[in-house]
Design an enzyme around this catalytic site. Sequence first.
Site, PDB file in Angstrom:
ATOM      1  N   GLU A 159     -43.806  -9.152 -48.189  1.00  0.00           N
ATOM      2  CA  GLU A 159     -42.900 -10.172 -47.766  1.00  0.00           C
ATOM      3  C   GLU A 159     -42.871 -10.493 -46.221  1.00  0.00           C
ATOM      4  O   GLU A 159     -43.483  -9.756 -45.423  1.00  0.00           O
ATOM      5  CB  GLU A 159     -41.352  -9.776 -48.022  1.00  0.00           C
ATOM      6  CG  GLU A 159     -41.075  -9.734 -49.436  1.00  0.00           C
ATOM      7  CD  GLU A 159     -39.942  -8.777 -49.653  1.00  0.00           C
ATOM      8  OE1 GLU A 159     -39.197  -9.429 -50.786  1.00  0.00           O
ATOM      9  OE2 GLU A 159     -39.119  -8.154 -48.978  1.00  0.00           O
ATOM     10  N   CYS A 170     -41.263 -12.726 -38.813  1.00  0.00           N
ATOM     11  CA  CYS A 170     -41.447 -11.233 -39.161  1.00  0.00           C
ATOM     12  C   CYS A 170     -42.675 -11.232 -40.154  1.00  0.00           C
ATOM     13  O   CYS A 170     -42.476 -11.464 -41.303  1.00  0.00           O
ATOM     14  CB  CYS A 170     -40.037 -10.918 -39.416  1.00  0.00           C
ATOM     15  SG  CYS A 170     -40.145  -9.123 -39.725  1.00  0.00           S
ATOM     16  N   CYS A 207     -44.399   1.574 -47.471  1.00  0.00           N
ATOM     17  CA  CYS A 207     -44.568   2.253 -46.190  1.00  0.00           C
ATOM     18  C   CYS A 207     -44.786   3.709 -46.520  1.00  0.00           C
ATOM     19  O   CYS A 207     -43.844   4.446 -47.306  1.00  0.00           O
ATOM     20  CB  CYS A 207     -43.522   2.164 -45.097  1.00  0.00           C
ATOM     21  SG  CYS A 207     -43.691   2.999 -43.446  1.00  0.00           S
ATOM     22  N   CYS A 228     -38.659   6.651 -44.294  1.00  0.00           N
ATOM     23  CA  CYS A 228     -37.204   6.669 -43.535  1.00  0.00           C
ATOM     24  C   CYS A 228     -36.049   6.655 -44.408  1.00  0.00           C
ATOM     25  O   CYS A 228     -36.233   5.615 -45.441  1.00  0.00           O
ATOM     26  CB  CYS A 228     -37.092   5.628 -42.254  1.00  0.00           C
ATOM     27  SG  CYS A 228     -38.625   5.980 -41.169  1.00  0.00           S
ATOM     28  N   CYS A 249     -34.195   2.736 -45.280  1.00  0.00           N
ATOM     29  CA  CYS A 249     -35.077   1.802 -45.259  1.00  0.00           C
ATOM     30  C   CYS A 249     -35.647   1.524 -46.867  1.00  0.00           C
ATOM     31  O   CYS A 249     -36.208   2.154 -47.440  1.00  0.00           O
ATOM     32  CB  CYS A 249     -36.349   2.086 -44.317  1.00  0.00           C
ATOM     33  SG  CYS A 249     -37.535   0.641 -44.407  1.00  0.00           S
ATOM     34  N   GLY A 269     -44.018  -1.997 -43.410  1.00  0.00           N
ATOM     35  CA  GLY A 269     -45.075  -0.952 -43.105  1.00  0.00           C
ATOM     36  C   GLY A 269     -44.831  -0.350 -41.885  1.00  0.00           C
ATOM     37  O   GLY A 269     -44.144  -0.829 -40.910  1.00  0.00           O
ATOM     38  N   GLU A 270     -45.646   0.422 -41.285  1.00  0.00           N
ATOM     39  CA  GLU A 270     -45.682   0.916 -40.115  1.00  0.00           C
ATOM     40  C   GLU A 270     -47.219   0.596 -39.378  1.00  0.00           C
ATOM     41  O   GLU A 270     -47.974   0.944 -39.751  1.00  0.00           O
ATOM     42  CB  GLU A 270     -45.666   2.581 -39.974  1.00  0.00           C
ATOM     43  CG  GLU A 270     -46.252   3.126 -38.675  1.00  0.00           C
ATOM     44  CD  GLU A 270     -45.298   2.773 -37.470  1.00  0.00           C
ATOM     45  OE1 GLU A 270     -44.184   2.706 -37.525  1.00  0.00           O
ATOM     46  OE2 GLU A 270     -46.116   2.233 -36.504  1.00  0.00           O
ATOM     47  N   SER A 294     -43.172  -3.339 -33.787  1.00  0.00           N
ATOM     48  CA  SER A 294     -42.058  -2.199 -33.977  1.00  0.00           C
ATOM     49  C   SER A 294     -42.628  -1.206 -34.547  1.00  0.00           C
ATOM     50  O   SER A 294     -43.550  -1.143 -35.645  1.00  0.00           O
ATOM     51  CB  SER A 294     -41.071  -2.975 -34.937  1.00  0.00           C
ATOM     52  OG  SER A 294     -40.147  -1.764 -35.087  1.00  0.00           O
ATOM     53  N   SER A 330     -38.433   2.355 -32.738  1.00  0.00           N
ATOM     54  CA  SER A 330     -37.289   2.693 -33.672  1.00  0.00           C
ATOM     55  C   SER A 330     -36.819   4.129 -33.394  1.00  0.00           C
ATOM     56  O   SER A 330     -37.055   5.253 -33.936  1.00  0.00           O
ATOM     57  CB  SER A 330     -37.633   2.455 -34.898  1.00  0.00           C
ATOM     58  OG  SER A 330     -38.004   1.222 -35.444  1.00  0.00           O
ATOM     59  N   LEU A 331     -35.684   4.161 -32.547  1.00  0.00           N
ATOM     60  CA  LEU A 331     -35.149   5.472 -32.294  1.00  0.00           C
ATOM     61  C   LEU A 331     -34.167   5.918 -33.354  1.00  0.00           C
ATOM     62  O   LEU A 331     -34.364   7.182 -33.873  1.00  0.00           O
ATOM     63  CB  LEU A 331     -34.468   5.294 -30.984  1.00  0.00           C
ATOM     64  CG  LEU A 331     -33.651   6.480 -30.293  1.00  0.00           C
ATOM     65  CD1 LEU A 331     -34.432   7.777 -30.169  1.00  0.00           C
ATOM     66  CD2 LEU A 331     -32.730   6.210 -29.073  1.00  0.00           C
ATOM     67  N   ASN A 332     -33.097   5.172 -33.731  1.00  0.00           N
ATOM     68  CA  ASN A 332     -32.492   5.615 -34.663  1.00  0.00           C
ATOM     69  C   ASN A 332     -31.568   7.017 -34.935  1.00  0.00           C
ATOM     70  O   ASN A 332     -31.128   7.056 -35.832  1.00  0.00           O
ATOM     71  CB  ASN A 332     -33.065   5.280 -36.038  1.00  0.00           C
ATOM     72  CG  ASN A 332     -33.618   3.963 -36.257  1.00  0.00           C
ATOM     73  OD1 ASN A 332     -33.169   3.098 -35.627  1.00  0.00           O
ATOM     74  ND2 ASN A 332     -34.842   3.812 -37.065  1.00  0.00           N
ATOM     75  N   ASN A 383     -28.143  -2.574 -42.660  1.00  0.00           N
ATOM     76  CA  ASN A 383     -28.100  -3.222 -43.626  1.00  0.00           C
ATOM     77  C   ASN A 383     -28.349  -2.777 -45.011  1.00  0.00           C
ATOM     78  O   ASN A 383     -28.934  -1.787 -45.409  1.00  0.00           O
ATOM     79  CB  ASN A 383     -29.432  -4.424 -43.681  1.00  0.00           C
ATOM     80  CG  ASN A 383     -29.548  -5.209 -42.494  1.00  0.00           C
ATOM     81  OD1 ASN A 383     -28.620  -5.817 -42.340  1.00  0.00           O
ATOM     82  ND2 ASN A 383     -30.358  -5.213 -41.475  1.00  0.00           N
ATOM     83  N   CYS A 402     -33.913  -6.476 -41.571  1.00  0.00           N
ATOM     84  CA  CYS A 402     -34.573  -5.389 -41.304  1.00  0.00           C
ATOM     85  C   CYS A 402     -34.103  -4.275 -42.442  1.00  0.00           C
ATOM     86  O   CYS A 402     -33.104  -4.052 -42.687  1.00  0.00           O
ATOM     87  CB  CYS A 402     -34.035  -4.829 -39.953  1.00  0.00           C
ATOM     88  SG  CYS A 402     -34.423  -5.499 -38.519  1.00  0.00           S
TER      89      CYS A 402
END
Length: 340
Positions: A90, A103, A110, A114, A117, A159-160, A191, A214-216, A290, A333
């Site tokens: 996507e 984006c 991925c 996480c 996600c 993905g990373e 990111s 991405s701290l999170n 989200n 996201c």
Amino acid sequence: MKWIYDLSYEMLKTEFAGANLKKFTTDQVFQWLYFKNIQDVNLWSNISKTDRQFLESNYNTSLIGVVRATGDEHGTRKFLLELHDKLRIEAVLIPEKHHFTFCISTQAGCPLACRFCATGLLGFKRNLTAGEIISQILVLKNEIRYYTGKLNIVLMGMGEPLLNYENLEQALKIMTSAKAMNISPRNITISTSGILEPLKRFEKTFPRVKISFSLNASDDLMRETLMPISKKEKLADILDYFRDTKLDRIHRITFEYVLLKGVNDSTQDARKVAALLRGIPCKINVIPYNRNESLPFKTPSEQEVNAFADYLHEKGYTVIVRWSKGKEIRSACGQLAGEE
Ligand code: SAH
Ligand code: SF4
């Protein structure tokens, strides 16, 4: 037949030299592909007919296919794209006040899983090739052909990026090269969930590309639970690296923080985040979670989100709350899952 978007400038130049094409053909082809964005070789009018025939019979110039585009009322459009092996990824087109943001994805799925996600939930299919990364931009550009203004590219889709280093690097060279897309590195952001060695290498190679991390989470244990990669790539090492290299960096680091109700959104968490980031020139993007039906998390209320952001703001940080665009079409996201 070779897919032309997977070939770098140098590779194409070598091949064209071997086929006795004129010296400047590579530059012309790059202009048609990446600047003018015209896929039909027959329209490449400054190239001789014989050379065009050679190009047509040796290179596939078609882009990846759009399976479906979904739009929401703010003009955000999500594109479901099909790769040559039928895998689906996507890319999202987001109209902003003064420019467009694209984006785009760097992997199908991925591997980092996480907990919050949707892409992570999907598992890992494979790395995207450089051509697959680049052609997402061309597909989206085709949607706004009339537009010649600023483009903002964020590698924040599926993905990373840093786990697909070589292809990321080749794609970024095409994005930023004056011979190709000529996009300023200042308008590109990657990111990452933080893989230290490729991050260091990346910043050396592309010092002007912006980094979002991405701290999170507000501490190690919480981060290891939410983002399993954190067991291997220690948060303290990454933050030390950001702190130690701050003078070399043109841009401030953006810290992304997905706010999960009752998990990482308390005042105590905000206090810990403020302490963690001390000494790092940065911005903080607070992203209210989200939702995804298959995941157990909840989105905090607007009041809770503001309280978290206000605390950090009072501690002197630049904080932006990102209520995501495109939630209705699941293009926000963490909602990209190449779904049917
Ligand atoms: N793998 C990279 C880039 C893709 S994820 C990374 O992790 O940074 C892009 C961003 O979406 C990350 O900041 C991630 O933390 C965030 N994200 C993931 N799931 C989300 C969700 N459900 N709600 C809000 N943001 C999410
Ligand atoms: Fe992968 Fe980023 Fe999603 Fe984590 S947040 S699973 S790293 S895409």
